[in-house]
Design an enzyme around this catalytic site. Structure first.
Site, short mmCIF file in Angstrom:
data_model
loop_
_atom_site.label_atom_id
_atom_site.label_comp_id
_atom_site.label_asym_id
_atom_site.label_seq_id
_atom_site.Cartn_x
_atom_site.Cartn_y
_atom_site.Cartn_z
N LYS A 113 0.82 -1.21 0.00
CA LYS A 113 0.00 0.00 0.00
C LYS A 113 0.85 1.27 0.00
O LYS A 113 0.40 2.32 -0.42
CB LYS A 113 -0.99 -0.04 1.15
CG LYS A 113 -2.05 -1.11 0.89
CD LYS A 113 -3.16 -1.16 1.88
CE LYS A 113 -4.27 -2.09 1.43
NZ LYS A 113 -3.84 -3.51 1.40
C1 LIG Z 1 -4.45 -4.59 0.69
C2 LIG Z 1 -3.64 -5.82 0.53
C3 LIG Z 1 -3.99 -6.82 -0.42
C4 LIG Z 1 -5.22 -6.73 -1.29
O1 LIG Z 1 -5.11 -5.74 -2.29
P1 LIG Z 1 -6.44 -5.21 -3.03
O2 LIG Z 1 -5.99 -4.08 -3.87
O3 LIG Z 1 -7.37 -4.78 -1.92
O4 LIG Z 1 -7.00 -6.34 -3.82
C5 LIG Z 1 -3.15 -7.92 -0.54
N1 LIG Z 1 -2.06 -8.07 0.24
C6 LIG Z 1 -1.71 -7.15 1.18
C7 LIG Z 1 -0.50 -7.39 2.02
C8 LIG Z 1 -2.48 -5.99 1.35
O5 LIG Z 1 -2.11 -5.09 2.30
#
Ligand SMILES: *Cc1c(COP(=O)(O)O)cnc(C)c1O
Length: 494
Positions: A113
């Site tokens: 993120k």
């Molecule tokens: C948020 C997240 C996801 C999922 O990603 P999306 O864009 O919501 O599909 C997968 N792995 C981790 C570690 C995350 O923080």
């Protein structure tokens, strides 16, 4: 480039700055660009000669036409600096034949993120200026762990923006809690909620839709905004790393320009995989998009039956960032495939009955590109163990769900193209579960697991997680969900 809503033809002609500032369209839909920019082999060659921040500025400028190239380049250089991402914003590891792990977690919070949340606050800051906004933005976040910390790190010490994060008191790991409680910065606030993630999320939504709270804030020169992945400002930066990864494989000749690759993404809210789909629609040669789910396998079912049905049990898993039953960004895919009217209808059915079903031709179009697999808890753990033992590569539970899906895909298809697997978190962010997957034993505790895992594997603990237990706790507030509005009001006044 102008933006329109996924739900009706009436909301259109919106600037990118306005779309980023407001997050959601007034009809409840999500913003989408009115058309998609195109890249070809020449573009990919040109991008290959650039650094990551330069590639990001180049690609973002195709979408954010009311931002200048210079502005974007300055912001991208700051966001994806060596300080923020030691060793490079993305790092590709060829851990098995034709399997490339695209590590997206070398940022300040050790989860992918950061790739969006390091740049998005800069885009929002400029958006306030560009739209003549005089008020201060207050970003409210309900988090199950990763988003909250990444947003705090991204928004800390940003002019005219404040951020307040709510998390479930007993619903996040010790590491995640410490990451948030020790947050630095003078415009940040963190508060635990007595309840689960849904209580935190519902509380935030209630504050957003409370006209009296909004009016009171407005009188103080404050408006509410959000940082989650329904905002185009979070999605656009994610398109960059797929295109960039392709260049990183093509430039040294691991693939030829024009060759098809497959992409596999551990999916929750459908944001990350949707960004890969946009890259593909722009012209990046992607054969299949493999959608990897954990035991909450609503997307696997959708991609095999065309029925999206959230009336099912919710499971808490060791890949918590994918524990989601409503994948908000799927709406953007529906919009591209079925158009705004049908999308509006499906979203209404989802809100009213928790279910919708998409029809023959539209479903066939989705299946041409997307294929879903899931890994339950045992499969996730055995994949962590096997990947380490067979390939000497240490992965976190989210990445393991994707590796398992990629292996299933290869088994089904026979020989495949090279696969890029999005690796979304450092194994150390989930050290306790990774340690127990490898050894069958449980670590003494969350923090002890960091050391035990490192001692056992020799893999270094990332800087941001080292010594986390020794940092000063700044935030230890806990409130009932009903007390959240008061927390917001008093933080807004500060
Ligand atoms: C948020 C997240 C996801 C999922 O990603 P999306 O864009 O919501 O599909 C997968 N792995 C981790 C570690 C995350 O923080």
């Amino acid at each position: 480039m102008e933006y329109k809503s996924t739900r009706s033809k009436n909301v259109s002609g919106v600037s990118s700055a306005f779309a980023i500032k407001s997050g959601l369209a007034p009809d409840g839909g999500l913003y989408m660009p009115e058309r998609l920019p195109h890249i070809d082999e020449k573009t990919l060659h040109a991008l290959s000669g650039m650094t990551y921040p330069e590639r990001a500025a180049e690609i973002l400028s195709m979408f954010l036409s009311d931002y200048t190239k210079e502005e974007l380049l300055k912001d991208c250089r700051a966001a994806y600096s060596e300080d923020n991402f030691p060793g490079g914003a993305t790092q590709i590891v060829n851990f098995a034949p034709d399997m490339y792990s695209l590590e997206l977690w070398h940022g300040p919070t050790c989860a992918f993120k950061d790739m969006a949340l390091q740049i998005m606050p800069r885009l929002l800051s400029s958006a306030l200026r560009k739209t003549g906004e005089k008020r201060t933005a207050l970003i409210l976040v309900a988090t199950s762990g990763d988003t909250g910390k990444a947003a705090l790190e991204g928004y800390k010490n940003t002019d005219r923006i404040k951020i307040q994060v709510f998390y479930p008191e007993n619903g996040v790991s010790r590491v995640q809690k410490l990451q948030m409680a020790t947050q630095t910065g003078d415009n940040v606030d963190v508060c635990a909620i007595k309840g689960n993630f849904d209580d935190a999320q519902t509380g935030v939504k209630r504050i957003f839709s409370d006209a009296s709270v909004r009016a009171e804030l407005d009188a103080q020169g404050v408006f509410l905004s959000s940082a989650n992945s329904i905002n185009w400002g979070r999605l656009a930066p994610q398109i960059v790393y797929y295109i960039s990864a392709y260049c990183d494989l093509a430039a040294p000749g691991k693939i030829k320009y024009g060759d098809e690759i497959d992409v596999c993404v551990p999916t929750g809210n459908f944001g990350n995989i949707f960004a890969a789909y946009i890259a593909n629609l722009m012209g990046l040669p992607i054969g299949h998009l493999i959608c990897a789910s954990n035991k909450n396998n609503i997307l696997t079912d959708f991609l095999s039956t065309g029925v999206y049905d959230r009336n099912r049990d919710f499971y808490t898993t060791i890949s918590p960032s994918m524990d989601i039953l409503i994948s908000s960004n799927l709406e953007r895919l529906l919009y591209l495939i079925c158009g705004p009217e049908a999308t509006g209808k499906y979203m209404k059915e989802l809100a009213e009955k928790g279910r919708y079903e998409i029809s023959g031709e539209d479903f066939a179009k989705i299946k041409e590109k997307f294929i879903g697999y899931f890994a339950d808890e045992d499969k996730t753990k055995s994949t962590i163990k096997a990947t380490y033992e067979k390939h000497g590569y240490l992965i976190d539970p989210h990445t393991a769900v994707a590796v398992s899906a990629a292996e299933d895909f290869i088994k089904d298809k026979g020989k495949s193209a090279p696969i890029i697997i999005a690796s979304t978190a450092s194994p150390y962010k989930f050290a306790k579960d990774v340690y127990s997957a490898l050894t069958g034993k449980s670590a003494k505790g969350d923090l002890e697991a960091l050391g035990e895992l490192s001692a056992m594997t020799g893999v270094e603990i990332p800087g941001p997680l080292r010594g986390i237990g020794d940092r000063k706790i700044r935030f230890d507030k806990v409130t009932d969900p009903v007390g959240m509005a008061d927390m917001v009001m008093s933080f807004a006044k500060k």
